[in-house]
Scaffold this active site. Structure first.
Site, PDB file in Angstrom:
ATOM      1  CB  SER A 124      -0.892  -0.003   1.257  1.00 33.66           C
ATOM      2  OG  SER A 124      -1.555   1.235   1.417  1.00 33.66           O
ATOM      3  CE1 TYR A 149      -3.487  -0.266   5.262  1.00 33.31           C
ATOM      4  CE2 TYR A 149      -3.897  -2.620   5.469  1.00 33.31           C
ATOM      5  CZ  TYR A 149      -3.675  -1.500   4.685  1.00 33.31           C
ATOM      6  OH  TYR A 149      -3.655  -1.621   3.327  1.00 33.31           O
ATOM      7  CE  LYS A 153      -1.604  -4.460   3.260  1.00 35.47           C
ATOM      8  NZ  LYS A 153      -1.846  -5.744   2.578  1.00 35.47           N
TER       9      LYS A 153
END
Ligand code: WQD
Length: 338
Positions: A124, A149, A153
Site C-alpha cells: 500500500s 495496519y 504492510k
C-alpha cells in the site's frame, strides 16, 4: 500449474480473479470470508464462465495451507489476504500483527517447503507516510506510519526483502496501491464493506443510494488547491490488471521490486464528489468537519517504474471509476446480501 490467490473473495482479489481467468490463467483461490462473501466468487464464475478450485482457509492454518500445496501444483502466489481497516487496526493491534504478519510468515514457510518462491504482495502507498516529495517514487523513503495496519504492510515488505537476501531464488513484486475505487463494469462485483465505510468512495455511494444521510468531509484546511485531501484514485480493474503484469514479471526474474500502482494524478475530495455527482445524476450532500487523525494532505504516484518495467499503465478515468462504483451500488444496495 496454478496461481494461488489468497483473499481472492475480497474487493481487489475478486477483480483480480476475473482478469486472471479472462487471461486464461489457472487459479486456486483461498479465503476465510472474514471480510468477504462466497457470493463474490460465485459471481466471478458467472462473469468469466470459468471454474476454479476454492479452499476456505485461514492464513494461520498451516495444515490448511499445506493441503492446498499438496493438492495443487502452485507456481506462484498473489497474496491479498489480510486485515485492512486503518481505524480498527488502532483498536486491536495484536489482531492485525498476528493475522497480517504471522499469517504471511506462515504462508512463506509453506511456500518454501513446496519450492514455490514467487509472490505478488498486496502492499500500500500508506508505507510512504506523509511523502515529502510528490509525485512519490518507489525510491522515496518509508514514512512515519500512523497505524498498525500500515506498519504491517511496511514490515511485511522488509520481511520479504530479508527472505530474498537469505535465498536469492525468491522473486517478489511489492505492489503499492494508491486508492482503489470503482467496480467491474458489469455491476456484479464490487466493494462490499462490512458496516459504515471507512473509505470515501463506498461512503459516497451509500449517500447517493440514500443509505447514509450526508458525507463528512474530513477537513478543508489542508495545503491543497481546494483545502480538501488529495489522493490518487485508481480503478480497481486497472489495479487488477497490474497484478497480471506483475505476475508475468516475477515469473521471469528473481529479486524484490516495489511498484507504485496509481494513475499519477491527484484529485481532491471535492473533485471526487463532483465526479460522482455527474456519474449518478444526484447531488451528494456533504458537510465539512474536522480533520481525521492520521490523514495526510496529499499523495499521488509516479507510476513510471510500473510503466517501464511491467508495461502497465492505468487507463480508466475518475468519471469511469464513479460510473462503475454507482452501477455496483445501485444494482446491489446491500452488497452481496442484495
Ligand atoms: C481518502 C480521502 C479522507 C472518508 C486508506 C488507507 C489505504 C487504503 C485506502 C487499504 C482522505 C477523505 C474519507 C470520509 C472524507 N486502504 N474522506 N470522508 O485514507 O487515503 O487510504 O484507504 O489498503 O491504505 O490508508 O482513503 O478513502 O479513507 O480517504 O473526507 O468519510 O477522503 O480525509 O482525504 P485513505 P480514504
Amino acid at each position: 500449474m496454478s496461481i494461488l490467490i489468497t483473499g481472492g473473495a475480497g474487493y481487489i482479489g475478486s477483480h483480480t480473479c476475473v482478469e486472471m481467468l479472462n487471461a486464461g490463467k489457472e487459479i486456486v483461490v483461498m479465503d476465510n470470508f472474514y471480510n468477504s462473501k462466497p457470493e463474490a466468487l460465485r459471481r466471478v464464475k458467472e462473469l468469466t464462465g470459468k471454474d476454479f478450485k476454492f479452499y476456505e482457509c485461514d492464513l494461520l492454518d498451516t495444515e490448511g495451507l499445506i493441503r492446498i500445496f499438496k493438492e495443487n501444483k502452485i507456481e506462484g502466489v498473489i497474496h491479498f489476504a489480510g486485515l485492512k481497516a486503518v481505524g480498527e487496526s488502532v483498536q486491536v493491534p495484536l489482531k492485525y500483527y498476528n493475522n497480517n504478519i504471522t499469517g504471511t510468515i506462515t504462508l512463506c514457510q509453506v511456500m518454501e517447503d513446496f519450492g514455490c518462491k514467487k509472490m505478488v504482495f498486496s502492499s500500500s502507498a500508506t508505507v510512504y507516510g506523509n511523502a515529502a516529495v510528490l509525485p512519490v517514487t518507489e525510491e522515496a523513503p518509508k514514512g512515519e506510519l500512523t497505524n498498525p495496519y500500515g506498519r504491517t504492510k511496511s514490515m511485511i515488505e522488509e520481511i520479504l526483502k530479508d527472505l530474498y537476501i537469505s535465498d536469492n531464488s525468491w522473486s517478489v513484486a511489492l505492489l503499492r496501491y494508491f486508492n482503489p475505487i470503482g467496480a467491474h463494469e458489469s455491476g456484479r462485483i464490487g466493494e462490499d464493506p462490512n458496516d459504515i465505510p471507512n473509505n470515501i468512495c463506498p461512503y459516497i455511494s451509500q449517500v447517493a443510494a440514500g443509505k447514509l444521510e450526508i458525507l463528512p468531509v474530513y477537513g478543508n484546511d489542508y495545503d491543497t488547491p481546494d483545502g480538501t485531501g488529495v489522493r490518487d484514485y485508481i480503478h480497481v480493474v486497472d489495479l487488477a490488471k497490474g497484478h497480471l503484469k506483475a505476475l508475468d514479471y516475477i515469473m521471469k526474474t528473481t529479486g524484490v521490486e516495489a511498484f507504485n500502482l496509481g494513475t499519477g494524478k491527484g484529485n481532491s475530495v471535492l473533485e471526487l464528489i463532483a465526479a460522482y455527482e455527474k456519474a449518478c445524476g444526484k447531488k451528494i450532500p456533504y458537510k465539512i468537519v474536522g480533520r481525521r487523525p492520521g490523514d495526510i494532505a496529499a499523495i499521488y504516484a509516479d507510476p513510471s517504474k510500473a510503466e517501464q518495467v511491467l508495461g502497465w499503465t492505468a487507463e480508466l478515468s475518475l468519471e469511469k471509476m464513479c460510473e462503475d462504483a454507482w452501477r455496483w451500488q445501485s444494482n446491489n444496495p446491500n452488497g452481496y446480501d442484495s
